[in-house]
Design a protein around this motif. Structure first.
Motif, PDB file in Angstrom:
ATOM      1  N   GLY A 114       0.955  -1.288   0.039  1.00  0.00           N
ATOM      2  CA  GLY A 114      -0.152   0.146   0.156  1.00  0.00           C
ATOM      3  C   GLY A 114       0.630   1.288  -0.087  1.00  0.00           C
ATOM      4  O   GLY A 114       0.566   2.465   0.537  1.00  0.00           O
ATOM      5  N   GLY A 115       1.769   1.134  -0.399  1.00  0.00           N
ATOM      6  CA  GLY A 115       2.811   2.421  -0.644  1.00  0.00           C
ATOM      7  C   GLY A 115       3.632   2.453   0.856  1.00  0.00           C
ATOM      8  O   GLY A 115       4.429   3.447   1.008  1.00  0.00           O
ATOM      9  N   LYS A 116       3.525   1.565   1.388  1.00  0.00           N
ATOM     10  CA  LYS A 116       4.484   2.190   2.868  1.00  0.00           C
ATOM     11  C   LYS A 116       4.980   0.865   3.033  1.00  0.00           C
ATOM     12  O   LYS A 116       5.082  -0.488   2.423  1.00  0.00           O
ATOM     13  CB  LYS A 116       3.797   1.778   4.404  1.00  0.00           C
ATOM     14  CG  LYS A 116       2.143   2.981   4.291  1.00  0.00           C
ATOM     15  CD  LYS A 116       1.435   2.576   5.017  1.00  0.00           C
ATOM     16  CE  LYS A 116       0.497   4.021   4.929  1.00  0.00           C
ATOM     17  NZ  LYS A 116      -0.817   4.247   6.307  1.00  0.00           N
ATOM     18  N   GLY A 117       6.275   0.769   3.013  1.00  0.00           N
ATOM     19  CA  GLY A 117       7.351  -0.056   4.093  1.00  0.00           C
ATOM     20  C   GLY A 117       6.923  -0.440   5.355  1.00  0.00           C
ATOM     21  O   GLY A 117       6.374   0.337   6.436  1.00  0.00           O
ATOM     22  N   ARG A 118       7.597  -1.270   5.529  1.00  0.00           N
ATOM     23  CA  ARG A 118       7.534  -2.337   6.913  1.00  0.00           C
ATOM     24  C   ARG A 118       8.087  -2.809   7.157  1.00  0.00           C
ATOM     25  O   ARG A 118       9.381  -3.519   6.155  1.00  0.00           O
ATOM     26  CB  ARG A 118       5.944  -3.463   5.775  1.00  0.00           C
ATOM     27  CG  ARG A 118       4.562  -2.637   5.441  1.00  0.00           C
ATOM     28  CD  ARG A 118       4.095  -3.895   4.982  1.00  0.00           C
ATOM     29  NE  ARG A 118       4.461  -5.056   4.015  1.00  0.00           N
ATOM     30  CZ  ARG A 118       4.265  -6.332   4.344  1.00  0.00           C
ATOM     31  NH1 ARG A 118       3.283  -6.401   5.127  1.00  0.00           N
ATOM     32  NH2 ARG A 118       4.769  -7.174   3.370  1.00  0.00           N
TER      33      ARG A 118
END
Length: 154
Positions: A114-118
């Motif tokens: 979702g476009g977010k680093g994890r």
């Protein structure tokens, strides 16, 4: 006369079922370590869970922070570590500072979603016959471990 309405209703229900199946399957995908956060390995009453969203962590480029701390047995630790290792197979980067039977500190960068680093961190320290465990999940704009470290200054 009732047959066409019955068949129409059945077709709609079947269509609804087929359309909702991908959402059910997608809900079942994710991180293996999630079962720890859900209390399936260590009962919720033995864990200290922290969740943070919003302005207080946005200064670090994070949008979500979730951690679990608990005192666990060797068996519980081995099960949790196994789940972490499964998640680590998907990692883009992995950093393990030191590992032995008495101490471990590991951090992985998971593929963005979702476009977010994890990121997922796994830490334990043996204390007698028990282990003090901390597992942290982070989401935010950082995509590499170096980027995360520079934002958090760790």
């Amino acid at each position: 006369m009732n047959e066409p309405k019955y068949y129409s209703l059945m077709r709609r229900l079947l269509l609804l079922l087929m359309l909702s199946l991908p959402m059910v399957l997608r809900a079942q995908t994710g991180l293996g370590i999630n079962s720890l956060f859900q209390g399936k390995i260590v009962p919720q009453e033995r864990m200290v869970e922290t969740r943070v969203r919003g302005r207080s962590i946005s200064a670090y480029g994070l949008s979500f922070y979730r951690s679990v701390r608990a005192e666990v047995s060797r068996q519980e630790l081995m099960r949790i570590e196994g789940l972490y290792k499964i998640d680590a197979k998907e990692a883009m980067e992995q950093e393990t500072k030191k590992k032995s039977d008495s101490w471990c500190n590991s951090l992985i960068a998971l593929p963005a979603k979702g476009g977010k680093g994890r990121f997922l961190s796994f830490q334990y320290k043996r204390k007698g016959g028990q282990y003090s465990l901390t597992v942290v999940y982070l989401e935010g704009s950082a995509t590499t471990i170096a980027d995360l470290r520079s934002r958090i200054k760790m």
